[in-house]
Design a protein around this motif. Structure first.
Motif, PDB file in Angstrom:
ATOM      1  N   ASN A  42     129.437 -36.764 -40.482  1.00 14.18           N
ATOM      2  CA  ASN A  42     129.461 -36.186 -39.141  1.00 14.18           C
ATOM      3  C   ASN A  42     128.090 -35.697 -38.681  1.00 14.18           C
ATOM      4  O   ASN A  42     127.962 -35.182 -37.562  1.00 14.18           O
ATOM      5  N   LEU A  43     127.072 -35.850 -39.526  1.00 18.06           N
ATOM      6  CA  LEU A  43     125.717 -35.533 -39.094  1.00 18.06           C
ATOM      7  C   LEU A  43     125.359 -36.370 -37.868  1.00 18.06           C
ATOM      8  O   LEU A  43     125.769 -37.536 -37.754  1.00 18.06           O
ATOM      9  N   LYS A  44     124.574 -35.796 -36.985  1.00 12.96           N
ATOM     10  CA  LYS A  44     124.121 -36.557 -35.822  1.00 12.96           C
ATOM     11  C   LYS A  44     123.306 -37.776 -36.273  1.00 12.96           C
ATOM     12  O   LYS A  44     122.408 -37.654 -37.106  1.00 12.96           O
ATOM     13  N   ASP A  45     123.650 -38.961 -35.770  1.00 10.08           N
ATOM     14  CA  ASP A  45     122.932 -40.206 -36.067  1.00 10.08           C
ATOM     15  C   ASP A  45     123.016 -40.621 -37.531  1.00 10.08           C
ATOM     16  O   ASP A  45     122.152 -41.354 -38.036  1.00 10.08           O
ATOM     17  N   TYR A  46     124.056 -40.171 -38.225  1.00  9.40           N
ATOM     18  CA  TYR A  46     124.175 -40.485 -39.657  1.00  9.40           C
ATOM     19  C   TYR A  46     124.136 -41.989 -39.920  1.00  9.40           C
ATOM     20  O   TYR A  46     123.511 -42.444 -40.882  1.00  9.40           O
ATOM     21  N   ASN A  47     124.787 -42.764 -39.094  1.00 10.48           N
ATOM     22  CA  ASN A  47     124.885 -44.211 -39.323  1.00 10.48           C
ATOM     23  C   ASN A  47     123.591 -44.965 -39.045  1.00 10.48           C
ATOM     24  O   ASN A  47     123.490 -46.162 -39.340  1.00 10.48           O
ATOM     25  N   LYS A  48     122.590 -44.299 -38.482  1.00  8.74           N
ATOM     26  CA  LYS A  48     121.320 -44.961 -38.192  1.00  8.74           C
ATOM     27  C   LYS A  48     120.428 -45.106 -39.427  1.00  8.74           C
ATOM     28  O   LYS A  48     119.497 -45.908 -39.434  1.00  8.74           O
ATOM     29  N   TYR A  49     120.728 -44.320 -40.461  1.00  9.93           N
ATOM     30  CA  TYR A  49     119.819 -44.256 -41.600  1.00  9.93           C
ATOM     31  C   TYR A  49     120.537 -44.570 -42.904  1.00  9.93           C
ATOM     32  O   TYR A  49     121.768 -44.694 -42.941  1.00  9.93           O
ATOM     33  N   SER A  50     119.761 -44.672 -43.967  1.00  6.12           N
ATOM     34  CA  SER A  50     120.361 -44.874 -45.286  1.00  6.12           C
ATOM     35  C   SER A  50     121.118 -43.620 -45.696  1.00  6.12           C
ATOM     36  O   SER A  50     120.874 -42.520 -45.186  1.00  6.12           O
ATOM     37  N   LYS A  51     122.038 -43.771 -46.621  1.00  2.62           N
ATOM     38  CA  LYS A  51     122.880 -42.654 -47.053  1.00  2.62           C
ATOM     39  C   LYS A  51     122.054 -41.608 -47.803  1.00  2.62           C
ATOM     40  O   LYS A  51     121.244 -41.931 -48.663  1.00  2.62           O
ATOM     41  N   ILE A  52     122.294 -40.366 -47.471  1.00  4.28           N
ATOM     42  CA  ILE A  52     121.591 -39.251 -48.122  1.00  4.28           C
ATOM     43  C   ILE A  52     122.076 -39.098 -49.560  1.00  4.28           C
ATOM     44  O   ILE A  52     123.286 -39.140 -49.838  1.00  4.28           O
ATOM     45  N   THR A  53     121.140 -38.893 -50.480  1.00  5.07           N
ATOM     46  CA  THR A  53     121.475 -38.737 -51.902  1.00  5.07           C
ATOM     47  C   THR A  53     121.330 -37.278 -52.346  1.00  5.07           C
ATOM     48  O   THR A  53     120.726 -36.450 -51.658  1.00  5.07           O
ATOM     49  N   PHE A  54     121.865 -36.999 -53.525  1.00  5.41           N
ATOM     50  CA  PHE A  54     121.724 -35.659 -54.110  1.00  5.41           C
ATOM     51  C   PHE A  54     120.248 -35.326 -54.340  1.00  5.41           C
ATOM     52  O   PHE A  54     119.810 -34.203 -54.088  1.00  5.41           O
ATOM     53  N   ARG A  55     119.499 -36.308 -54.826  1.00  6.60           N
ATOM     54  CA  ARG A  55     118.081 -36.072 -55.081  1.00  6.60           C
ATOM     55  C   ARG A  55     117.355 -35.670 -53.797  1.00  6.60           C
ATOM     56  O   ARG A  55     116.514 -34.774 -53.792  1.00  6.60           O
ATOM     57  N   GLN A  56     117.701 -36.318 -52.703  1.00  4.43           N
ATOM     58  CA  GLN A  56     117.037 -36.023 -51.434  1.00  4.43           C
ATOM     59  C   GLN A  56     117.382 -34.621 -50.924  1.00  4.43           C
ATOM     60  O   GLN A  56     116.502 -33.899 -50.453  1.00  4.43           O
ATOM     61  N   LEU A  57     118.633 -34.225 -51.039  1.00  2.00           N
ATOM     62  CA  LEU A  57     118.982 -32.868 -50.623  1.00  2.00           C
ATOM     63  C   LEU A  57     118.285 -31.833 -51.491  1.00  2.00           C
ATOM     64  O   LEU A  57     117.779 -30.819 -50.990  1.00  2.00           O
ATOM     65  N   ALA A  58     118.228 -32.077 -52.802  1.00  2.00           N
ATOM     66  CA  ALA A  58     117.658 -31.102 -53.736  1.00  2.00           C
ATOM     67  C   ALA A  58     116.141 -31.021 -53.639  1.00  2.00           C
ATOM     68  O   ALA A  58     115.548 -30.033 -54.092  1.00  2.00           O
TER      69      ALA A  58
END
Length: 369
Positions: free
Chosen positions: A121-137
């Motif tokens: 449900n993030l804005k524009d989520y489908n425009k980009y690659s899927k967010i990973t745990f490593r990226q959030l951390a």
């Protein structure tokens, strides 16, 4: 003014404790730093306090408190006073992530949506690659620092998960995932919720069972018990030039979504136990996991997984700092010497640069060995 200064000096003398392993040179270094902190507190003129713990190898070797615990009362601060640690909480969340990795429940590069489908449900989520745990951390998910939701940082502690879910549709991208470093509080809140989902255990319960209990951190909390309130150093939010004591009091009841990214209370001596675990004394995580937490991913910048990284000719520091209304904190660990410094203050803007003081202490103490 002379009486006030005398009281401050007396308070300082009675709130310092040495626990061994201190040679005369190290004692002199600490004394000089203490003088500087005292001078800064008087210059700030807020009747506030700074509490410090110094670690060497596997134990606290010195702890001290400077100033006053209450703005309107002459109650000297002591080493039992409790403060908020702010974003140092993020290191706890990252440690839980790595425990889940060790147990095979999560892979660092798994899409977070596997466990938190609401992230779609993030804005524009489908425009980009899927967010990973490593990226959030590592703050490389491309998410903005805060959600565009009024009252996101307000709400009861037991409703923080609902607040995170309400924030997701109001959170925007600043860049593509994996492209740039951008510090994101809401991103770390999502991380905490996703890790909790993967474990099937509430986040705060995970912290208690997996970190606080094994390390015997009996002075660390998400919700401050009533009988501990007298030990709380009164928070003074002074970021806008005025002193506000009401906002820190309000946040005793909850900070909205800000739990896995900044919800913990502790003391320097108690937090020192967690700092020691980050260098394996004792080891909550494997050597491989601790090493992985210090790897800067693509797009990253001096930040691993929940850890700020600082290297110079003299130091190899891991740790984090924190700031919430009424409190600032610093946890810095020099891996090359085994020294660590924890500082906590009960106001936001002041003469003491906590990070600079911590690094100076680490450098000079290392030179005394």
């Amino acid at each position: 003014m002379k009486i006030k200064c005398l009281l401050l000096i007396i308070a300082t003398l009675f709130c310092q404790h040495s626990f061994g392993q201190l040679n005369s040179k190290a004692s002199a270094v600490i004394s000089l730093i203490g003088d500087q902190i005292n001078s800064d507190l008087q210059k700030d003129n807020l009747h506030g306090s700074i509490s410090v713990a110094i670690v060497k190898n596997d134990q606290v070797i010195w702890a001290g408190a400077f100033g006053y615990a209450k703005m309107e009362q002459n109650i000297p601060a002591d080493t039992n006073n409790i403060y908020r640690i702010g974003s140092i909480t993020k290191v706890f969340t990252a440690a839980l992530l790595m425990q889940m990795v060790e147990e095979g429940k999560i892979k660092p590069d798994d899409p977070v949506e596997n466990y938190l489908p609401e992230i779609k449900n993030l804005k524009d989520y489908n425009k980009y690659s899927k967010i990973t745990f490593r990226q959030l951390a590592s703050h490389t998910a491309g998410l903005k620092r805060e959600p565009d939701l009024h009252g996101a940082d307000v709400g009861p502690l037991d409703q923080w998960e609902q607040k995170v879910l309400a924030c997701i549709p109001k959170t925007s991208y600043n860049s593509k995932p994996g492209e740039l470093f951008l510090y994101s509080n809401i991103g770390f809140a999502m991380l905490g919720l996703a890790v909790s989902r993967a474990a099937g255990v509430p986040y705060m319960q995970m912290v208690q069972q997996r970190i606080l209990d094994p390390l015997h951190m009996t002075d660390t909390y998400f919700a401050l018990p009533e009988d501990k309130l007298p030990r709380l150093a009164e928070g003074m939010s002074n970021g806008n030039g005025e002193v506000n004591i009401d906002l820190p009091v309000r946040e005793l009841k909850g900070r909205g979504y800000r739990v896995p990214n900044g919800g913990i209370y502790s003391t320097p001596r108690d937090l020192a136990k967690f700092a020691l675990s980050l260098i394996g004394k004792p080891a909550l995580l494997s050597t491989q996991s601790r090493k992985q937490m210090q790897e800067v991913p693509p797009g990253g910048e001096k930040y691993g997984l929940g850890l700020m990284l600082y290297k110079s000719a003299d130091l190899d520091v891991i740790g984090h700092n924190g700031s919430v209304p009424g409190y600032t904190s610093e946890m810095a660990i020099d891996q090359s010497s085994g020294y660590a410094v924890i500082l906590m203050r009960n106001y936001n803007i002041g003469s003491t640069n906590l990070t600079a003081i911590a690094h100076l202490l680490l450098k000079t103490l290392k030179q005394t060995d």
